[in-house]
Write a protein that holds these residues in place. Structure first.
Motif, PDB file in Angstrom:
ATOM      1  N   THR A 124       0.823  -1.197   0.000  1.00  0.00           N
ATOM      2  CA  THR A 124       0.000   0.000   0.000  1.00  0.00           C
ATOM      3  C   THR A 124       0.860   1.250   0.000  1.00  0.00           C
ATOM      4  O   THR A 124       1.905   1.283   0.651  1.00  0.00           O
ATOM      5  CB  THR A 124      -0.927   0.019   1.233  1.00  0.00           C
ATOM      6  N   PRO A 125       0.451   2.289  -0.732  1.00  0.00           N
ATOM      7  CA  PRO A 125       1.201   3.552  -0.698  1.00  0.00           C
ATOM      8  C   PRO A 125       1.150   4.168   0.691  1.00  0.00           C
ATOM      9  O   PRO A 125       0.140   4.072   1.383  1.00  0.00           O
ATOM     10  CB  PRO A 125       0.464   4.431  -1.721  1.00  0.00           C
ATOM     11  N   SER A 139       5.860   6.573  -0.622  1.00  0.00           N
ATOM     12  CA  SER A 139       6.537   5.342  -1.008  1.00  0.00           C
ATOM     13  C   SER A 139       5.680   4.169  -0.569  1.00  0.00           C
ATOM     14  O   SER A 139       4.840   4.290   0.316  1.00  0.00           O
ATOM     15  CB  SER A 139       7.929   5.261  -0.356  1.00  0.00           C
ATOM     16  N   ALA A 140       5.900   3.015  -1.194  1.00  0.00           N
ATOM     17  CA  ALA A 140       5.087   1.852  -0.890  1.00  0.00           C
ATOM     18  C   ALA A 140       5.591   1.156   0.371  1.00  0.00           C
ATOM     19  O   ALA A 140       6.792   1.097   0.638  1.00  0.00           O
ATOM     20  CB  ALA A 140       5.091   0.887  -2.065  1.00  0.00           C
ATOM     21  N   THR A 141       4.651   0.625   1.142  1.00  0.00           N
ATOM     22  CA  THR A 141       4.965  -0.151   2.332  1.00  0.00           C
ATOM     23  C   THR A 141       4.348  -1.535   2.175  1.00  0.00           C
ATOM     24  O   THR A 141       3.217  -1.665   1.711  1.00  0.00           O
ATOM     25  CB  THR A 141       4.419   0.526   3.599  1.00  0.00           C
ATOM     26  N   VAL A 142       5.096  -2.544   2.571  1.00  0.00           N
ATOM     27  CA  VAL A 142       4.633  -3.926   2.487  1.00  0.00           C
ATOM     28  C   VAL A 142       4.303  -4.407   3.896  1.00  0.00           C
ATOM     29  O   VAL A 142       5.155  -4.353   4.791  1.00  0.00           O
ATOM     30  CB  VAL A 142       5.706  -4.831   1.865  1.00  0.00           C
ATOM     31  N   VAL A 195       7.388  -3.057   6.007  1.00  0.00           N
ATOM     32  CA  VAL A 195       8.714  -2.913   5.422  1.00  0.00           C
ATOM     33  C   VAL A 195       8.652  -1.941   4.251  1.00  0.00           C
ATOM     34  O   VAL A 195       7.702  -1.952   3.463  1.00  0.00           O
ATOM     35  CB  VAL A 195       9.231  -4.290   4.932  1.00  0.00           C
ATOM     36  N   ASP A 196       9.672  -1.079   4.132  1.00  0.00           N
ATOM     37  CA  ASP A 196       9.788  -0.185   2.988  1.00  0.00           C
ATOM     38  C   ASP A 196      10.047  -1.025   1.737  1.00  0.00           C
ATOM     39  O   ASP A 196      10.987  -1.818   1.691  1.00  0.00           O
ATOM     40  CB  ASP A 196      10.931   0.804   3.209  1.00  0.00           C
ATOM     41  N   ALA A 236      -6.153  -4.087   5.319  1.00  0.00           N
ATOM     42  CA  ALA A 236      -6.320  -2.690   4.912  1.00  0.00           C
ATOM     43  C   ALA A 236      -5.503  -1.794   5.830  1.00  0.00           C
ATOM     44  O   ALA A 236      -5.200  -2.154   6.973  1.00  0.00           O
ATOM     45  CB  ALA A 236      -7.795  -2.281   4.969  1.00  0.00           C
ATOM     46  N   THR A 237      -5.154  -0.615   5.324  1.00  0.00           N
ATOM     47  CA  THR A 237      -4.473   0.398   6.130  1.00  0.00           C
ATOM     48  C   THR A 237      -4.917   1.781   5.665  1.00  0.00           C
ATOM     49  O   THR A 237      -5.410   1.961   4.551  1.00  0.00           O
ATOM     50  CB  THR A 237      -2.935   0.332   5.990  1.00  0.00           C
TER      51      THR A 237
END
Length: 341
Positions: free
Chosen positions: A51-52, A56-59, A84-85, A117-118
């Motif tokens: 998710t953005p 930046s995207a985060t996992v 995690v980045d 979800a976040t």
């Protein structure tokens, strides 16, 4: 695994991993603080959520862990959440909490913990038959709801399937910050299945009827039914652009019906349509392409029209797709297929 922008993000036994799908080269690995029980209970895993976040995207991944007994302290089971980045593999956020008993779980439901979800303030975790809302700033548990399986978050409301009794269920929405009930809908024999149907939408089914609800209000946005009134549960997917696909699936892996809606939730097409065409089992849906397989092999349908785009005698259709490749399962191994157009 989850595919995003040419990278396969993997929930491994030890934590999260990233693999370049173009070369197969490992990019990074980020392990959880607590070690897994290899091949045991900790071996059950779910796909990461990408998710953005802040440009930046985060996992995100969630894992069952057991802390070993020491001295007078008994062993204990906990859920560890890892963020995690996506570019560096650096751990940016972690949380640990003890699960609660949420009651029985249907055979078709995922038992392993999963981040579903976040948003900028919250992380929604589902484990067994309970939901946990975590504070993204300090990793604390804001609130938890046994008997509730969240599937999506939008406009400050988390929505999903709630068991209200042994044989009763409903679709519910809760305020994500406080846990207070916002709305309930479609009470019936439960637990009712629920799935995300795209941004701000939650889908459910009863018998052969599909209903799509607004996450914020619980209002009905769209509905459909199987033309032949066949049994099964509707499961919906978003193509990450504008289309919503819902498939009526049985426990044996068969698809009895497919319906596709546009961005305004107007029905574009549905199978069966009286033509005698086979109904493929949908494996992926991305940017207007429906991937699946039938008794004739793999097939790709046009999401706008439902017509065949391409067909192959191969049995293994991709289960994850992005603009660079697809992931398929073949003889127990995941294979990468480069995009052809």
């Amino acid at each position: 695994m989850t595919l995003a922008d040419g990278t396969a993000y993997i929930a491994a036994e030890s934590g999260l991993k990233a693999v370049d799908t173009g070369t197969g080269t490992a990019r990074w690995q980020a392990d959880t603080k607590n070690t897994p029980e290899l091949g045991g209970f900790g071996n059950e895993r779910t796909a990461p959520l990408v998710t953005p976040a802040d440009g930046s995207a985060t996992v995100f991944g969630a894992f069952d862990r057991t802390v070993t007994a020491q001295g007078t302290t008994p062993s204990r089971h906990l859920i560890e959440v890892l963020a995690v980045d996506s570019a560096t593999g650096k751990t940016v956020w972690t949380a640990e909490f003890q699960p609660v008993s949420g009651g029985p779980v249907a055979l078709s439901e995922i038992r392993a913990p999963q981040v579903v979800a976040t948003d900028k303030d919250n992380v929604v975790v589902v484990a067994s038959n309970a939901t946990y809302i975590l504070n993204r700033q300090d990793s604390s548990v804001r609130w938890k709801q046994p008997g509730f399986r969240a599937v999506t978050l939008a406009d400050g409301v988390v929505a999903g399937s709630q068991s209200t009794d042994v044989m009763q269920g409903q679709i519910s929405g809760f305020a994500v910050d406080t846990g207070q009930p916002r709305w309930t809908a479609l009470k019936g024999k439960g637990p009712l299945p629920a799935s995300s149907a795209g941004p701000g939408l939650v889908a459910t089914s009863s018998d052969s009827k599909l209903t799509i609800l607004d996450v914020a209000t619980g209002a009905v946005r769209a509905a459909a039914d199987s033309p032949e009134k066949l049994p099964g549960s509707w499961n919906c997917r978003y193509d990450e652009r504008s289309l919503v696909l819902c498939a009526l699936e049985t426990g044996g892996g068969r698809t009895n019906s497919i319906v596709v809606f546009n961005a305004s939730l107007q029905k574009l097409w549905q199978l069966p349509d009286g033509s005698g065409r086979l109904i493929p089992r949908v494996t992926a849906f991305w940017h207007g392409a429906v991937y699946g397989r039938s008794s004739n092999g793999s097939v790709v349908l046009d999401g706008q029209t439902g017509q065949d785009r391409s067909a192959s005698a191969e049995e293994n259709a991709p289960f994850e797709v992005d603009q660079y490749s697809g992931l398929a399962l073949s003889n127990g191994e995941v294979t990468f297929r480069k995009a052809t157009g």
